[in-house]
Structure formats: C-alpha cells, structure tokens
Design a protein around this motif. Structure first.
Motif, PDB file in Angstrom:
ATOM      1  N   ASN A 128      60.707  39.790 -48.761  1.00  9.80           N
ATOM      2  CA  ASN A 128      59.515  40.271 -48.051  1.00  9.80           C
ATOM      3  C   ASN A 128      59.265  41.754 -48.288  1.00  9.80           C
ATOM      4  O   ASN A 128      58.118  42.188 -48.468  1.00  9.80           O
ATOM      5  CB  ASN A 128      59.660  40.000 -46.552  1.00  9.80           C
ATOM      6  N   SER A 129      60.333  42.560 -48.280  1.00  2.29           N
ATOM      7  CA  SER A 129      60.152  44.005 -48.407  1.00  2.29           C
ATOM      8  C   SER A 129      59.792  44.422 -49.833  1.00  2.29           C
ATOM      9  O   SER A 129      59.114  45.428 -50.036  1.00  2.29           O
ATOM     10  CB  SER A 129      61.414  44.743 -47.948  1.00  2.29           C
ATOM     11  N   PHE A 351      61.234  45.379 -41.683  1.00  5.05           N
ATOM     12  CA  PHE A 351      61.664  44.003 -41.942  1.00  5.05           C
ATOM     13  C   PHE A 351      63.096  43.776 -41.451  1.00  5.05           C
ATOM     14  O   PHE A 351      63.414  42.704 -40.916  1.00  5.05           O
ATOM     15  CB  PHE A 351      61.560  43.675 -43.437  1.00  5.05           C
TER      16      PHE A 351
END
Length: 406
Positions: A128-129, A351
């Motif tokens: 995600n990051s 995150f």
C-alpha cells in the motif's frame, strides 16, 4: 522528502497494476486459507481452546510487530524484493509443518502464527505504501478498488477452499496449496518496476518518526479523523465477527454453518460492489471529496450490520449484510486512496499506524465483546459496538464542519 520522478522506459504502468492486484489476491487467499486450516489444526493437535486462543493471539501479535518495524524496514529496503521476502517467509513456515513430526508441531505453531501474522501485515504495509511508485495517480483509485474487490473474494474463496480440502484431502493438501499460493504471489511481485524512483531517506528513530507522524496528522485533521473512525470501527468488526456464528444459529438452528457461509459470501459480493462504486465515483467525479465518501461508507457499513443482526429470517439478513459489504468496500478504497495522496514521509508511517490500530483494536475487541454476548442479545451487542463508529463519525464530522467555518 519528495521522490524523484523517473519513468522506467518500456515498462507499462497497466502491467504493474495487474501484477499488484493478482499478487494481492493470491496473498489474501493464502492468508485466509491458512487462518482456517491452522486454527483447526491447532485444536486437532491440542484439543484445547486455550491453545487456539494463544495461536490467534500470536497471529495478532505478528501484525502489531509489523506495524512497529514496518516504517524503518521499508525506509531502508524498498521495492519488489522487500515484499517477496515475506511471501517466502510464509511459505517456509508452512513447509516446516510438512517436514517436522506432529509432536513437535504444537510447540512450533505459536511461532508460525507470529511469523504468518508478521508476513501478512508487512506485505500489506509495503504494498500500500509503495503503490504510488508503481502505479500513476490516474490509475491509483482503480487499482485500489480492484485490490479491495479481489481481497474480499480471496477471503471467501480461501475460507471455502480450506473447508473443502480439509474435508476431502486433509491438512497436508491445504498446506501444500498454501505454500504454492504464497510462491505465486511472490512470482507476481517479481516483474514490478518503479515508475517513480523514491529518494533515499535516512532511517530515523521511532521517537522522531512518531513526532513527524503527529505533526503530519495535525496538518491533515480530516485524515486524523478518518483514522479515529477506523479505530472505533475495529470494535464493531470484532463484534460482528464474534456474532456471526451466534446469529446463524439463531436464524437457522438446523444449518448454522450453511447460513454463516451465505452471510460471508453475500458480504464479500457487497464489498466487491462497494469497491467498484467507489472507483466509478472517484474516477468520474474527481472533485467528489474522498473523505466524505469514506464517512458515508462507514455509516452504511455499521447501519448494515446493525440491520443484519435485527433479523429473524435469512433473506432479510442477507439483504442488510450486502449493504454492510457495500459500505465496507467504499470505506476501504477511499481510506487507502486518501492516505496514498500524502507525501512519502507521512504515507508509510500512516499505513503502519493504521495496521497497528486495526490489529490491536480487533484483538482487544474480540476479548471485550465476548462477555457482552452473555449479558445481552446479539442484536443489542451489535447496536452497542457498531454504534461506536457511528457516534465517532458524527463527532468527527461536527468538528470538521466547525473548523472549516472558523
């Protein structure tokens, strides 16, 4: 620090998105496959609910550990190989269960649970990051929508396949499939190439990272409000996860397992639909505030679960749980997309913080809600615990509105 933008010649951003979505599907499919298989395997070996609880606690502890080490790890080690390591870790831990004798496995399983929980969460944090480095901004919402959609499908498929294989072929077949799925996820990660080359950041102390995070969230109060609502939502999630078997038994005592399977399947379909709706809204109405779509999704999800647990007939329960799934899909896509808009210096810590909040909130929530099912009816318990995110949401919306007017 702002990353240096360098396009990688000859590499398609569409290909990156396809590889990421496929890898995440296999990863989540494997995560739910081993959650079902290993939880029942622990009970088979120990015949003790205490051992099962210890196993699940170690799995949650792995997620908490990931949230603490994720920031320094991904500051130092970026790119596809850092994600591949965690798929190999999961496959290796499961391989031990095939190689070691059964009398040693019971003592090994808590460590396996810790490693699997760590691998699952580190993979999610890293993917995600770093997604903004692999996928251009114009395709980011669409990619997040597919990630959420197929994650829900992977969760249901993994649970169903685990049950079928356990009944027909036993644990070894499930472990072998799980190892293969982890390796497939790793294979899908290998072709990824950065479209944006991140700048090299120095690794900071946890204290300095925490200071930067607090400073960043103060400058982004709406994002901080979204995370606050997410904390409250983890308690609601714990409540309905504990309550699903109870509700299924109340609605259809003769076939509780079948009803629970239907509820989970319809929820997953709803989540798939919610992710697609979020994608269409944010892509075609680019000025639509992503934060308010998130708040709307959380409200729909909580109201949907409250409605589900008020029902005495399966058909109505399925209708309301589909609405809860739609809200879940909307909130997931919008929260991830909103965090990815932040600069890299803030994005990775947020995150990691989100993972910490979800893991600890869900773990603590599972312990908190259990006595409430003894004291109150399932319908009342869900009103209490899904009322918390609704109340938090109203409070955050009020504060945002008042701040914007002042």
């Amino acid at each position: 620090m702002t990353p240096e933008r360098i396009a990688v010649g000859g590499h398609s951003p569409v290909a990156n998105a396809h590889f990421i979505v496929t890898a995440r599907f296999f990863s989540d499919f494997g995560a739910f496959l081993n959650m079902v298989a290993l939880s029942t395997y622990v009970y088979l070996l120990s015949q003790s609910v205490l051992h099962v609880s210890l196993f699940l606690a170690c799995r949650v502890a792995g997620g908490v550990l990931a949230s603490l080490v994720g920031v320094p790890f991904f500051r130092r080690f970026r790119g596809r190989f850092s994600l591949l390591v965690f798929e190999i870790l999961r496959a290796s831990l499961l391989m031990l269960l095939l190689l070691l004798p059964a009398h040693l496995q019971l003592y090994l399983l808590p460590a396996v649970a810790l490693g699997v929980g760590l691998g699952n969460s580190m993979f999610a944090i890293g993917l995600n990051s770093q997604l903004p480095y692999w996928v251009p901004e114009s395709q980011r919402v669409s990619t997040n929508a597919w990630l959420t959609s197929l994650s829900a499908m992977g969760a249901v498929a993994g649970s169903l396949v685990a049950g079928i294989l356990l009944a027909s072929s036993g644990y070894e077949a499930v472990f072998l499939l799980n190892i293969g799925v982890c390796l497939l996820a790793g294979v899908c990660i290998l072709p990824l190439r950065f479209l944006v080359t991140p700048a090299t950041d120095s690794v900071q102390s946890h204290r300095q990272e925490w200071r930067n995070l607090r400073s960043g969230l103060r400058s982004a109060p709406i994002l901080a409000g979204m995370l606050l609502v997410t904390i409250a939502d983890t308690l609601g999630s714990a409540a309905h996860n504990v309550g699903f078997p109870i509700l299924s038994d109340l609605i259809t005592p003769a076939s509780a397992g079948e009803s629970m399977g239907q509820l989970l399947a319809v929820w997953a379909v709803g989540k798939f639909a919610g992710a697609r709706i979020a994608n269409r809204i944010l892509c075609y109405w680019s000025r639509f505030p992503v934060e308010w779509l998130f708040f709307s999704g959380v409200a729909l999800m909580s109201l949907g679960f409250i409605g589900t647990f008020q029902q005495a007939a399966i058909i109505w329960a399925l209708l309301f749980v589909s609405l809860a799934g739609i809200g879940d899909g909307l909130s997931d896509v919008t929260l991830i997309s909103r965090i990815q808009r932040e600069p890299e210096q803030l994005r990775l810590p947020v995150f990691s913080l989100m993972t910490l909040l979800q893991q600890t909130g869900f773990g603590i929530g599972m312990l908190i809600v259990a006595p409430f099912y003894i004291w109150f009816t399932p319908a009342t318990v869900i009103v209490i615990f899904h009322g918390l995110p609704l109340a938090t949401l109203i409070g955050v919306a009020f504060l945002i509105h008042r701040t914007s007017r002042s």
